[in-house]
Design an enzyme around this catalytic site. Structure first.
Site, mmCIF file in Angstrom:
data_model
loop_
_atom_site.group_PDB
_atom_site.id
_atom_site.type_symbol
_atom_site.label_atom_id
_atom_site.label_comp_id
_atom_site.label_asym_id
_atom_site.label_seq_id
_atom_site.Cartn_x
_atom_site.Cartn_y
_atom_site.Cartn_z
ATOM 1 N N HIS A 47 -2.391 -4.690 -13.041
ATOM 2 C CA HIS A 47 -3.379 -3.053 -13.628
ATOM 3 C C HIS A 47 -4.130 -3.544 -14.552
ATOM 4 O O HIS A 47 -4.708 -2.966 -15.878
ATOM 5 C CB HIS A 47 -2.342 -2.006 -13.891
ATOM 6 N N GLU A 96 3.901 1.101 -10.071
ATOM 7 C CA GLU A 96 3.812 -0.804 -11.162
ATOM 8 C C GLU A 96 3.708 0.494 -12.294
ATOM 9 O O GLU A 96 4.152 -0.384 -13.095
ATOM 10 C CB GLU A 96 2.127 -0.428 -10.895
ATOM 11 N N ASP A 100 -17.813 6.752 2.674
ATOM 12 C CA ASP A 100 -17.563 7.523 1.814
ATOM 13 C C ASP A 100 -18.546 8.510 1.252
ATOM 14 O O ASP A 100 -18.343 8.882 2.779
ATOM 15 C CB ASP A 100 -18.198 7.373 0.100
ATOM 16 N N ASP A 148 -4.290 -5.276 -7.789
ATOM 17 C CA ASP A 148 -3.626 -5.370 -9.302
ATOM 18 C C ASP A 148 -3.015 -4.054 -9.369
ATOM 19 O O ASP A 148 -3.137 -4.076 -10.740
ATOM 20 C CB ASP A 148 -5.608 -5.422 -9.950
ATOM 21 N N THR A 199 -8.124 -2.811 -6.084
ATOM 22 C CA THR A 199 -8.080 -2.532 -7.333
ATOM 23 C C THR A 199 -7.936 -0.851 -8.435
ATOM 24 O O THR A 199 -8.472 -0.674 -8.993
ATOM 25 C CB THR A 199 -9.051 -2.856 -7.898
ATOM 26 N N SER A 200 -7.757 0.330 -7.759
ATOM 27 C CA SER A 200 -7.572 1.189 -7.674
ATOM 28 C C SER A 200 -6.638 2.157 -7.413
ATOM 29 O O SER A 200 -6.762 2.439 -9.323
ATOM 30 C CB SER A 200 -8.579 2.382 -5.843
ATOM 31 N N ARG A 201 -5.658 2.639 -6.886
ATOM 32 C CA ARG A 201 -4.127 2.992 -8.055
ATOM 33 C C ARG A 201 -3.374 2.724 -6.409
ATOM 34 O O ARG A 201 -4.033 3.001 -5.029
ATOM 35 C CB ARG A 201 -4.838 5.061 -7.354
HETATM 36 P P1 NAI Z 1 -16.033 6.903 -9.385
HETATM 37 O O1 NAI Z 1 -15.968 8.649 -9.706
HETATM 38 O O2 NAI Z 1 -17.640 7.262 -9.816
HETATM 39 O O3 NAI Z 1 -15.908 6.956 -7.267
HETATM 40 C C1 NAI Z 1 -15.318 7.143 -6.250
HETATM 41 C C2 NAI Z 1 -16.436 7.472 -5.691
HETATM 42 O O4 NAI Z 1 -15.005 7.312 -3.936
HETATM 43 C C3 NAI Z 1 -16.946 8.468 -5.087
HETATM 44 O O5 NAI Z 1 -18.003 8.079 -4.496
HETATM 45 C C4 NAI Z 1 -16.496 8.951 -4.091
HETATM 46 O O6 NAI Z 1 -17.400 10.181 -3.386
HETATM 47 C C5 NAI Z 1 -15.049 8.496 -3.473
HETATM 48 N N1 NAI Z 1 -14.797 8.960 -2.776
HETATM 49 C C6 NAI Z 1 -13.692 10.622 -3.006
HETATM 50 N N2 NAI Z 1 -12.984 10.989 -1.648
HETATM 51 C C7 NAI Z 1 -12.624 9.523 -0.492
HETATM 52 C C8 NAI Z 1 -12.450 8.733 0.509
HETATM 53 N N3 NAI Z 1 -11.593 9.854 0.679
HETATM 54 N N4 NAI Z 1 -12.716 8.026 0.765
HETATM 55 C C9 NAI Z 1 -13.700 7.218 0.133
HETATM 56 N N5 NAI Z 1 -13.848 7.820 -0.615
HETATM 57 C C10 NAI Z 1 -13.859 9.096 -1.546
HETATM 58 O O7 NAI Z 1 -14.661 6.021 -9.890
HETATM 59 P P2 NAI Z 1 -14.657 4.898 -10.205
HETATM 60 O O8 NAI Z 1 -15.280 4.578 -11.855
HETATM 61 O O9 NAI Z 1 -15.618 4.507 -9.762
HETATM 62 O O10 NAI Z 1 -13.370 4.464 -10.008
HETATM 63 C C11 NAI Z 1 -12.837 3.982 -8.798
HETATM 64 C C12 NAI Z 1 -11.350 3.674 -9.591
HETATM 65 O O11 NAI Z 1 -11.129 2.938 -9.423
HETATM 66 C C13 NAI Z 1 -11.418 5.196 -10.036
HETATM 67 O O12 NAI Z 1 -10.540 6.381 -9.448
HETATM 68 C C14 NAI Z 1 -9.103 4.700 -10.401
HETATM 69 O O13 NAI Z 1 -8.602 5.075 -9.605
HETATM 70 C C15 NAI Z 1 -9.731 3.364 -10.170
HETATM 71 N N6 NAI Z 1 -9.995 2.076 -11.904
HETATM 72 C C16 NAI Z 1 -8.442 1.257 -12.215
HETATM 73 C C17 NAI Z 1 -9.598 0.262 -13.128
HETATM 74 C C18 NAI Z 1 -7.853 -0.291 -13.079
HETATM 75 O O14 NAI Z 1 -7.647 -1.535 -13.711
HETATM 76 N N7 NAI Z 1 -7.872 -1.944 -11.915
HETATM 77 C C19 NAI Z 1 -10.086 0.666 -14.317
HETATM 78 C C20 NAI Z 1 -11.082 2.081 -13.649
HETATM 79 C C21 NAI Z 1 -10.399 2.783 -12.160
#
Ligand code: NAI
Length: 326
Positions: free
Chosen positions: A292, A260, A174, A255, A229-231
């Site tokens: 998703h 998608e 991170d 996911d 599971t992120s994007r």
């Molecule tokens: P968060 O904002 O708490 O954490 C994101 C982390 O990514 C932060 O620690 C940040 O420093 C880090 N980051 C930023 N740039 C980066 C890089 N270049 N390389 C590595 N890490 C980096 O977000 P949270 O709540 O943990 O969610 C993460 C992602 O999960 C969301 O952005 C969303 O895309 C995805 N998500 C997917 C869901 C699903 O249903 N599959 C549901 C909810 C979120």
């Protein structure tokens, strides 16, 4: 506050309807997702409520503004589908629901990893077909293997706890390390090189777009398990497909995937998919896709509804906006 709710599903109404009545907010539930074509439906509403596959580009926002919308209520954590610069220019406020249930997504990530690893998607169908043979179902132990977590925010941290529970060594990457987090931070290169399981938990930004491409895949161990599971945009799908064809991965579990947005949350079972990369991914025995649904637990749905409606109330009452996206 009158809220136009786009992309409504039965589970949305279940949680939003009673809570909105309780909180005195009026919601019109529309089934279509939000695009520039459906945006005029929002006429007469001060807010729209949108989800991950809605399109909030410049065109859509301009139409919403014309129709009297001032507030975008995202009922999700990610906001990569909103043109924030355009929203600022139009003086529209964007609010989201950060961290409604990190465990919901992290537990789904591990469920996907395990299902793909142990080929549960194949085993389920084989046994239903009276095929009790074990051919093609061999998995790997996760115990004492290395998990590489990309992004150590709320969901990444929940995934770290789960991986530790499996007896894995956990490393993380991170660019903004969390102070005092009990994990060994390494460079992205080292993580790709060392991990047996790689799970992506960083947001989709221009700098994370295609963070997993041919070059990154080449650095991974042979037989790695990759979970996203992120994007979808974090992985360059063409390069992933080439990697899968070359036998790089033991399993891939997604996911989220690049194509998608026109697929998820709809029943396309009568259609021929013209989404070439998704169809190709679905053809591999060691690849598992879900629609998703990482967020889809009762606990998460309740919190999403509550925080979204509290965001609306805070805006309406001129209170400090905790969940603003700038
Ligand atoms: P968060 O904002 O708490 O954490 C994101 C982390 O990514 C932060 O620690 C940040 O420093 C880090 N980051 C930023 N740039 C980066 C890089 N270049 N390389 C590595 N890490 C980096 O977000 P949270 O709540 O943990 O969610 C993460 C992602 O999960 C969301 O952005 C969303 O895309 C995805 N998500 C997917 C869901 C699903 O249903 N599959 C549901 C909810 C979120």
């Amino acid at each position: 506050m009158k809220i136009a709710f786009f992309g409504t599903k039965s589970y949305d109404r279940l949680w939003f309807e009673p809570l909105s009545t309780q909180k005195g907010q009026e919601i019109t539930f529309f089934r279509p997702r939000l695009t520039s074509e459906t945006a005029p439906l929002a006429r007469g509403h001060r807010a729209v409520c949108a989800f991950v596959n809605d399109e909030l580009g410049e065109d859509t926002l301009a139409i919403l503004k014309q129709e009297g919308v001032k507030l975008i209520l995202l009922r999700c954590a990610g906001y990569n589908n909103v043109d924030l610069k355009a929203a600022r220019g139009l003086e529209m406020t964007v609010l989201r629901v950060p961290g409604y249930s990190p465990e919901a997504v992290a537990e789904h990530a591990m469920a996907l990893a395990m299902a793909a690893n142990r080929r549960l998607h194949k085993a389920y169908n084989k046994v239903r077909d009276n095929d009790f043979s074990l051919t093609g179902l061999t998995g790997v132990n996760l115990y004492q293997k290395t998990a590489g977590i990309v992004g150590t925010g709320k969901i990444g941290q929940a995934m770290i706890r789960i991986c530790k529970g499996f007896g894995m060594d956990v490393i993380a990457y991170d660019p903004y390390p969390v102070p005092d987090l009990d994990v060994k931070y390494v460079s992205l290169q080292e993580l790709l090189h060392e991990s047996d399981l790689i799970s992506l938990h960083c947001p989709l930004f221009p700098e994370t777009h295609h963070i997993i491409d041919a070059e990154a895949i080449a650095q991974m161990k042979d037989g790695v398990i990759l979970v996203n599971t992120s994007r979808g945009g974090l992985i360059k799908t063409e390069d992933l497909i080439n990697g899968i064809k070359a036998g790089k991965f033991h399993a891939v579990a997604l996911d989220v995937y690049e194509e998608e947005s026109e697929l998820v949350y709809e029943d396309h079972s009568d259609n021929i998919l013209d989404h070439t990369t998704t169809a190709r991914l679905l053809s591999f025995p060691n690849v598992l896709l879900t629609s998703h649904q990482g967020f889809l637990t009762k606990e998460a749905l309740y919190t999403i509804a509550e925080v979204t409606l509290d965001n609306a109330a805070a805006y309406e009452n001129g209170q400090e906006l905790q969940n603003i996206v700038r």
